[in-house]
Structures are given as C-alpha cells and as structure tokens.
Write an enzyme that holds these catalytic residues in place. Structure first.
Site, PDB file in Angstrom:
ATOM      1  N   GLU A 182     -12.867  27.579  38.629  1.00  0.00           N
ATOM      2  CA  GLU A 182     -12.786  27.490  37.176  1.00  0.00           C
ATOM      3  C   GLU A 182     -14.185  27.613  36.573  1.00  0.00           C
ATOM      4  OE1 GLU A 182     -11.321  24.183  33.807  1.00  0.00           O
ATOM      5  OE2 GLU A 182     -11.549  23.593  35.903  1.00  0.00           O
ATOM      6  N   LYS A 201      -6.368  29.053  29.640  1.00  0.00           N
ATOM      7  CA  LYS A 201      -5.908  27.682  29.860  1.00  0.00           C
ATOM      8  C   LYS A 201      -5.113  27.203  28.639  1.00  0.00           C
ATOM      9  CE  LYS A 201      -7.841  23.354  31.716  1.00  0.00           C
ATOM     10  NZ  LYS A 201      -9.120  22.713  32.147  1.00  0.00           N
ATOM     11  N   CYS A 204      -7.101  23.965  36.765  1.00  0.00           N
ATOM     12  CA  CYS A 204      -7.408  22.540  36.794  1.00  0.00           C
ATOM     13  C   CYS A 204      -6.185  21.693  36.393  1.00  0.00           C
ATOM     14  CB  CYS A 204      -8.622  22.253  35.917  1.00  0.00           C
ATOM     15  SG  CYS A 204      -9.568  20.794  36.429  1.00  0.00           S
TER      16      CYS A 204
END
Length: 321
Positions: free
Chosen positions: A47, A135, A178
């Site tokens: 990430e 995200k 994540c």
C-alpha cells in the site's frame, strides 16, 4: 500436482524512498528484477508504495482548526503523489513491467486535482496500465488526507500469464487495501466476481493481521498475497513525524512488515516476513481453488440467496438517491 495451471508470484516487502518518486521507482525496478529472476510472473507491492504512507503524521489537525504547517506538509505529500494513469510515473511502471515481464500490482498515492486517493494500479507487461482501485474508506486519520473511492473502481481483471511451455494461464485478480479487508461486503463482492488471486497491499504490521489474511484465504477459497511495507525512520524525510521525537534513530522501525502468501485452504506458502525488506515467492496452483470450493463456496453452494440478498449499488443510482 499439475503445473499447467500454475502461476509463480511474489510479494515485495519494501517502502517508499523518502517521498522521492524517482528513487522509489528505482527501488521498484530492482525488486521487479529480483522477482523476475525468481521466475515470477506477478509481483504485488505494498500500500502507498509510490507516494508514501505518512505514519505518525498529524498534518496540523485538531477538531475545529488546521495549522499552517499542516497545510505545508500536505503540499509536500501532494507533490509526492502521482496522476493515474496520465503521468510519467505510470509510464515508468509500464516500462518496468514490460522489461521484466512481470505483471505489477502496486499501491500508489493518486492525485486528482486537489484530492489524494490511496489507490492500487494493475500494470500488464504487454498491455501496460489496465485499471485501478481506489480505497473505499480510509481508516481513522487517513480520512483527513485521502478521499473515498466508489463503485467505479472495483475491478477484477482477468489476466493472461504466458508460460514457457507456450500456453497461457488465466486468473482473476483483485486488490483490497489494508483495512478494506475488514469490510465483509467488499470481500463478498470480490468473491462474487470470481477473484482467484486476492491481493492485499497494506501497512498493517500487527501480528493479528496474519489471522485476517488466513481467514480471507479460507473464506474466499482464493490465494491471498499480502504485501506490507517495511520502513525505518531513515526511509522518511528527516523532519517527518516519528513515534518518539526525543529518540530519533535512523534504524527505528516505522512499519514492521509481515508480508505473506497463503493458499485457498489456509496453508502459508511463504512468510510472514518480519523486520526486513525482501521478496517472498510461491507457486500458485490455481486448481487448488476448485479443490477448496468443493466444500465451501460462500457465493455459491454455501450461500443462502433465499435468506440473504447482496448487490452492488450502481454509481448512478446511488448519486441520484
């Protein structure tokens, strides 16, 4: 076990080079070459690898006020981000993928006018940039600096991996960033799209993260490739925030790693790698996905559509509402 339906893949545990795009892409090229020498056709980077993860930064924010120095920090961070796909950085990633023959999945900080997004891009050695995922929901303080993705960037591309024997192996890839991995409906969506190689770029280095990755592999009957950053204070600008400003040391760990590769039945194929940079490599026998779904297919025979209903809200309908 047949090797005709097998892909060799690597996860790369490394970090951003002090917010420098050129130095970070040089690091990417080095590790892509390492993966290629290991015979890998796919490499997953962490990430925010390009652009950086501003661990411990507060950006001068308190409830009801923003400090001028925080605005300056945001400007520096914005300058380390890249446009997707129209940027020199994406062109360089395409060249790295093409030159090494490795399909690259990598976390980047994307800038779109004044807003930043935590994004993953998919880059093919033949076709170049394919697509991206933003995200959906940044975690906690990340919401101060990153915008939210939406249903327009939830790709599950089917990728063709050419084998030395002459045939091609196709596999569906997804990327979940994540703490998106704690969103059950997002996982279910990717399962429903047939993800086979579930990429999980992250900066979560807590031991408990390993349980999450193992659970997802078993739940989704997919290969999980989790790539975490390993970073020390020396990898950040000299004035960057740290855990203890009174105990600065270049070797102090900022992000501890924990990259891992897990098969569809929960067997750890490589890792977890802790405390250093490095590359993990494993052969992904795609037939193992079907073997796993024999007794568990959470969007098929182990689902109850007569009891539960699931669907993606189309972007147009959502905005109209």
């Amino acid at each position: 076990m047949s090797a005709t339906n097998t892909i060799r893949a690597s996860v790369i545990q490394t970090c951003t080079a002090a917010y420098s795009i050129p130095a970070t892409l040089n690091r990417m090229e080095y590790y892509a070459q390492v993966a290629a020498k290991a015979g890998s056709q796919l490499a997953v980077f962490p990430e925010a690898f390009v652009g950086g993860y501003p661990k411990f930064s507060a950006f001068g924010v308190v409830v009801g006020d923003r400090a001028p120095e925080g605005r300056d920090e945001y400007l520096r961070y914005w300058n380390s981000a890249i446009a997707v796909p129209a940027s020199d950085a994406i062109h360089r990633i395409e060249a790295i993928s093409r030159d090494t023959g490795v399909f690259i999945v990598v976390g980047v900080i994307e800038k779109d006018i004044g807003t930043l997004y935590c994004t993953v891009v998919f880059v093919d050695p033949v076709h170049g940039y394919l697509t991206k995922h933003r995200k959906l929901l940044p975690t906690a303080m990340e919401r101060v600096i990153w915008g939210q993705g939406d249903a327009t960037t939830l790709p599950v591309p089917e990728v063709s991996f050419q084998q030395k024997e002459g045939h091609a192996v196709k596999a569906k890839l997804s990327a979940t960033i994540c703490w998106e991995n704690y969103m059950p409906l997002l996982r279910t969506y990717y399962y429903s799209q047939g993800t086979q190689i579930y990429c999980a770029p992250t900066v979560d280095s807590r031991p408990v993260w390993q349980h999450t990755m193992n659970h997802i592999a078993i739940e989704g009957r997919c290969f999980v490739l989790a790539a975490c950053q390993f970073a020390q204070e020396k990898d950040y600008p000299a004035d960057h925030a740290v855990a203890d400003a009174n105990d600065r040391n270049p070797s102090n760990v900022m992000i501890a790693g924990g990259s891992v590769i897990i098969d569809p039945l929960g067997k750890v194929l490589a890792g977890p790698l802790l405390g250093k940079e490095g590359v993990l490599t494993a052969d992904l026998h795609l037939d193992d996905i079907v073997r796993g779904k024999f007794d568990l297919d959470v969007v098929g025979h182990y689902a109850r559509p007569d009891v539960f209903e699931f669907g993606l809200v189309p972007p147009r309908s959502r905005s109209a509402a």
